[in-house]
Scaffold this motif. Sequence first.
Motif, PDB file in Angstrom:
ATOM      1  N   HIS A 187       0.827  -1.203   0.000  1.00  0.00           N
ATOM      2  CA  HIS A 187       0.000   0.000   0.000  1.00  0.00           C
ATOM      3  C   HIS A 187       0.866   1.259   0.000  1.00  0.00           C
ATOM      4  O   HIS A 187       0.527   2.264  -0.631  1.00  0.00           O
ATOM      5  CB  HIS A 187      -0.915   0.014   1.227  1.00  0.00           C
ATOM      6  CG  HIS A 187      -2.080  -0.916   1.127  1.00  0.00           C
ATOM      7  ND1 HIS A 187      -2.965  -1.111   2.163  1.00  0.00           N
ATOM      8  CD2 HIS A 187      -2.517  -1.707   0.108  1.00  0.00           C
ATOM      9  CE1 HIS A 187      -3.895  -1.983   1.791  1.00  0.00           C
ATOM     10  NE2 HIS A 187      -3.641  -2.361   0.549  1.00  0.00           N
ATOM     11  N   ILE A 188       1.963   1.206   0.711  1.00  0.00           N
ATOM     12  CA  ILE A 188       2.832   2.378   0.832  1.00  0.00           C
ATOM     13  C   ILE A 188       3.446   2.747  -0.512  1.00  0.00           C
ATOM     14  O   ILE A 188       3.476   3.922  -0.901  1.00  0.00           O
ATOM     15  CB  ILE A 188       3.937   2.117   1.872  1.00  0.00           C
ATOM     16  CG1 ILE A 188       3.325   1.947   3.272  1.00  0.00           C
ATOM     17  CG2 ILE A 188       4.957   3.255   1.884  1.00  0.00           C
ATOM     18  CD1 ILE A 188       4.308   1.459   4.319  1.00  0.00           C
ATOM     19  N   VAL A 189       3.936   1.742  -1.239  1.00  0.00           N
ATOM     20  CA  VAL A 189       4.647   2.030  -2.492  1.00  0.00           C
ATOM     21  C   VAL A 189       3.728   1.979  -3.706  1.00  0.00           C
ATOM     22  O   VAL A 189       4.132   2.346  -4.812  1.00  0.00           O
ATOM     23  CB  VAL A 189       5.833   1.067  -2.690  1.00  0.00           C
ATOM     24  CG1 VAL A 189       6.781   1.149  -1.507  1.00  0.00           C
ATOM     25  CG2 VAL A 189       5.371  -0.374  -2.902  1.00  0.00           C
ATOM     26  N   GLY A 190       2.491   1.490  -3.524  1.00  0.00           N
ATOM     27  CA  GLY A 190       1.527   1.499  -4.618  1.00  0.00           C
ATOM     28  C   GLY A 190       1.675   0.380  -5.618  1.00  0.00           C
ATOM     29  O   GLY A 190       1.198   0.497  -6.757  1.00  0.00           O
ATOM     30  N   GLY A 191       2.315  -0.717  -5.217  1.00  0.00           N
ATOM     31  CA  GLY A 191       2.476  -1.813  -6.162  1.00  0.00           C
ATOM     32  C   GLY A 191       2.798  -3.115  -5.467  1.00  0.00           C
ATOM     33  O   GLY A 191       3.219  -3.141  -4.303  1.00  0.00           O
ATOM     34  N   VAL A 192       2.586  -4.225  -6.190  1.00  0.00           N
ATOM     35  CA  VAL A 192       2.888  -5.552  -5.669  1.00  0.00           C
ATOM     36  C   VAL A 192       3.385  -6.420  -6.819  1.00  0.00           C
ATOM     37  O   VAL A 192       2.908  -6.305  -7.955  1.00  0.00           O
ATOM     38  CB  VAL A 192       1.640  -6.191  -5.011  1.00  0.00           C
ATOM     39  CG1 VAL A 192       0.506  -6.383  -6.013  1.00  0.00           C
ATOM     40  CG2 VAL A 192       1.987  -7.515  -4.342  1.00  0.00           C
ATOM     41  N   GLU A 193       4.362  -7.269  -6.521  1.00  0.00           N
ATOM     42  CA  GLU A 193       4.833  -8.239  -7.503  1.00  0.00           C
ATOM     43  C   GLU A 193       3.921  -9.461  -7.450  1.00  0.00           C
ATOM     44  O   GLU A 193       3.684 -10.024  -6.376  1.00  0.00           O
ATOM     45  CB  GLU A 193       6.272  -8.659  -7.190  1.00  0.00           C
ATOM     46  CG  GLU A 193       7.275  -7.517  -7.196  1.00  0.00           C
ATOM     47  CD  GLU A 193       7.484  -6.921  -8.573  1.00  0.00           C
ATOM     48  OE1 GLU A 193       7.325  -7.669  -9.568  1.00  0.00           O
ATOM     49  OE2 GLU A 193       7.793  -5.719  -8.658  1.00  0.00           O
ATOM     50  N   PHE A 194       3.399  -9.847  -8.612  1.00  0.00           N
ATOM     51  CA  PHE A 194       2.487 -10.984  -8.659  1.00  0.00           C
ATOM     52  C   PHE A 194       2.710 -11.752  -9.949  1.00  0.00           C
ATOM     53  O   PHE A 194       2.502 -11.219 -11.042  1.00  0.00           O
ATOM     54  CB  PHE A 194       1.031 -10.519  -8.572  1.00  0.00           C
ATOM     55  CG  PHE A 194       0.023 -11.638  -8.635  1.00  0.00           C
ATOM     56  CD1 PHE A 194      -0.254 -12.397  -7.509  1.00  0.00           C
ATOM     57  CD2 PHE A 194      -0.622 -11.951  -9.823  1.00  0.00           C
ATOM     58  CE1 PHE A 194      -1.166 -13.444  -7.565  1.00  0.00           C
ATOM     59  CE2 PHE A 194      -1.537 -12.991  -9.888  1.00  0.00           C
ATOM     60  CZ  PHE A 194      -1.808 -13.739  -8.756  1.00  0.00           C
ATOM     61  N   ALA A 195       3.150 -12.989  -9.825  1.00  0.00           N
ATOM     62  CA  ALA A 195       3.309 -13.889 -10.975  1.00  0.00           C
ATOM     63  C   ALA A 195       4.103 -13.236 -12.103  1.00  0.00           C
ATOM     64  O   ALA A 195       3.760 -13.361 -13.274  1.00  0.00           O
ATOM     65  CB  ALA A 195       1.939 -14.347 -11.480  1.00  0.00           C
ATOM     66  N   GLY A 196       5.155 -12.529 -11.730  1.00  0.00           N
ATOM     67  CA  GLY A 196       6.011 -11.902 -12.726  1.00  0.00           C
ATOM     68  C   GLY A 196       5.555 -10.546 -13.203  1.00  0.00           C
ATOM     69  O   GLY A 196       6.221  -9.933 -14.048  1.00  0.00           O
ATOM     70  N   LEU A 197       4.445 -10.050 -12.677  1.00  0.00           N
ATOM     71  CA  LEU A 197       3.933  -8.735 -13.060  1.00  0.00           C
ATOM     72  C   LEU A 197       4.067  -7.761 -11.895  1.00  0.00           C
ATOM     73  O   LEU A 197       4.084  -8.163 -10.733  1.00  0.00           O
ATOM     74  CB  LEU A 197       2.455  -8.817 -13.456  1.00  0.00           C
ATOM     75  CG  LEU A 197       2.076  -9.750 -14.602  1.00  0.00           C
ATOM     76  CD1 LEU A 197       0.569  -9.696 -14.821  1.00  0.00           C
ATOM     77  CD2 LEU A 197       2.824  -9.386 -15.872  1.00  0.00           C
ATOM     78  N   ARG A 198       4.130  -6.497 -12.224  1.00  0.00           N
ATOM     79  CA  ARG A 198       4.046  -5.439 -11.225  1.00  0.00           C
ATOM     80  C   ARG A 198       2.646  -4.850 -11.331  1.00  0.00           C
ATOM     81  O   ARG A 198       2.284  -4.248 -12.342  1.00  0.00           O
ATOM     82  CB  ARG A 198       5.093  -4.360 -11.501  1.00  0.00           C
ATOM     83  CG  ARG A 198       5.022  -3.148 -10.574  1.00  0.00           C
ATOM     84  CD  ARG A 198       5.583  -3.451  -9.208  1.00  0.00           C
ATOM     85  NE  ARG A 198       5.697  -2.241  -8.396  1.00  0.00           N
ATOM     86  CZ  ARG A 198       6.156  -2.226  -7.149  1.00  0.00           C
ATOM     87  NH1 ARG A 198       6.552  -3.361  -6.586  1.00  0.00           N
ATOM     88  NH2 ARG A 198       6.232  -1.107  -6.465  1.00  0.00           N
ATOM     89  N   LEU A 199       1.834  -5.054 -10.290  1.00  0.00           N
ATOM     90  CA  LEU A 199       0.448  -4.616 -10.308  1.00  0.00           C
ATOM     91  C   LEU A 199       0.255  -3.399  -9.417  1.00  0.00           C
ATOM     92  O   LEU A 199       0.876  -3.273  -8.360  1.00  0.00           O
ATOM     93  CB  LEU A 199      -0.471  -5.737  -9.823  1.00  0.00           C
ATOM     94  CG  LEU A 199      -0.472  -7.030 -10.638  1.00  0.00           C
ATOM     95  CD1 LEU A 199      -1.429  -8.034 -10.007  1.00  0.00           C
ATOM     96  CD2 LEU A 199      -0.844  -6.765 -12.089  1.00  0.00           C
ATOM     97  N   SER A 200      -0.638  -2.532  -9.842  1.00  0.00           N
ATOM     98  CA  SER A 200      -0.994  -1.356  -9.055  1.00  0.00           C
ATOM     99  C   SER A 200      -1.926  -1.754  -7.914  1.00  0.00           C
ATOM    100  O   SER A 200      -2.913  -2.469  -8.113  1.00  0.00           O
ATOM    101  CB  SER A 200      -1.683  -0.320  -9.954  1.00  0.00           C
ATOM    102  OG  SER A 200      -2.146   0.783  -9.201  1.00  0.00           O
TER     103      SER A 200
END
Length: 255
Positions: free
Chosen positions: A40-53
């Motif tokens: 939440h702090i950085v506005g993104g998450v790594e998921f299955a090789g993707l960077r998601l908002s």
Amino acid sequence: MFADDEARILTEAATRDGVLDPELLDSLVRRRERGEPPEHIVGGVEFAGLRLSVGPGVFIPRRRSAFLAGLAVEAVETRAPRAVLVEAFCGVAPIAAVVAARLGTSAARLVAVDHRAEALTHARINLPADALVMRAVVPDGLSTVLDDAGVLGSVDVLAAVAPYVPTASRALLPAEAVDHEPADSHDGGQDGLDAVRGLLAGARRWGAPGGVVLCECHRGQAPAAQAFAADLGFGCRVHHSDDGQTAVVEVLVPR
């Protein structure tokens, strides 16, 4: 997430044009110290090789759901081109995003449905421009929005990380999840399967003949979900993840 991973993520977020901003880093660290999830702090998450908002107030996709995403990719691939994929309880739409990234936009018509406007804002960022991102309470309002989208009764793959934490167990989740994610993104009722049962019960209305419904749950819940599907007359099988905890219930819509 390990402490060194958190430190790296926050440091990267506080770096602009290769220069670390100490004041920005300090503010990010203070937010983390107050318990806010780093995603939440950085506005993104790594998921299955993707960077998601992602952002404050939304459910953060879990790494375990990459298993469901892989199964959704396989199911769409066997029905491409232009299969209809619906991600219900989509949140920021991680499953649909993975399908689009791995198979391309021509493989499937993507529809993402959730009732939280803030989550759908991120879903629109994570999905191709031609994806349909629709707001509705799931499962009760799903038929209406699918009808509006022109895909009611022709959904080839419906995939969902529905809330499946038993109500009494939500207090056992990490504090950052309890305090910073919506309660209804976790709470699945007394046994955790209320939303899953709702999706399975509507499969004939939504699905194309030969289509599939893929629902994530805990492996301990899978037998009850499978029995419910059998009572409805569906063929059903359960996929078990290598993590030893996660299962995906697959229901086949009769031809």
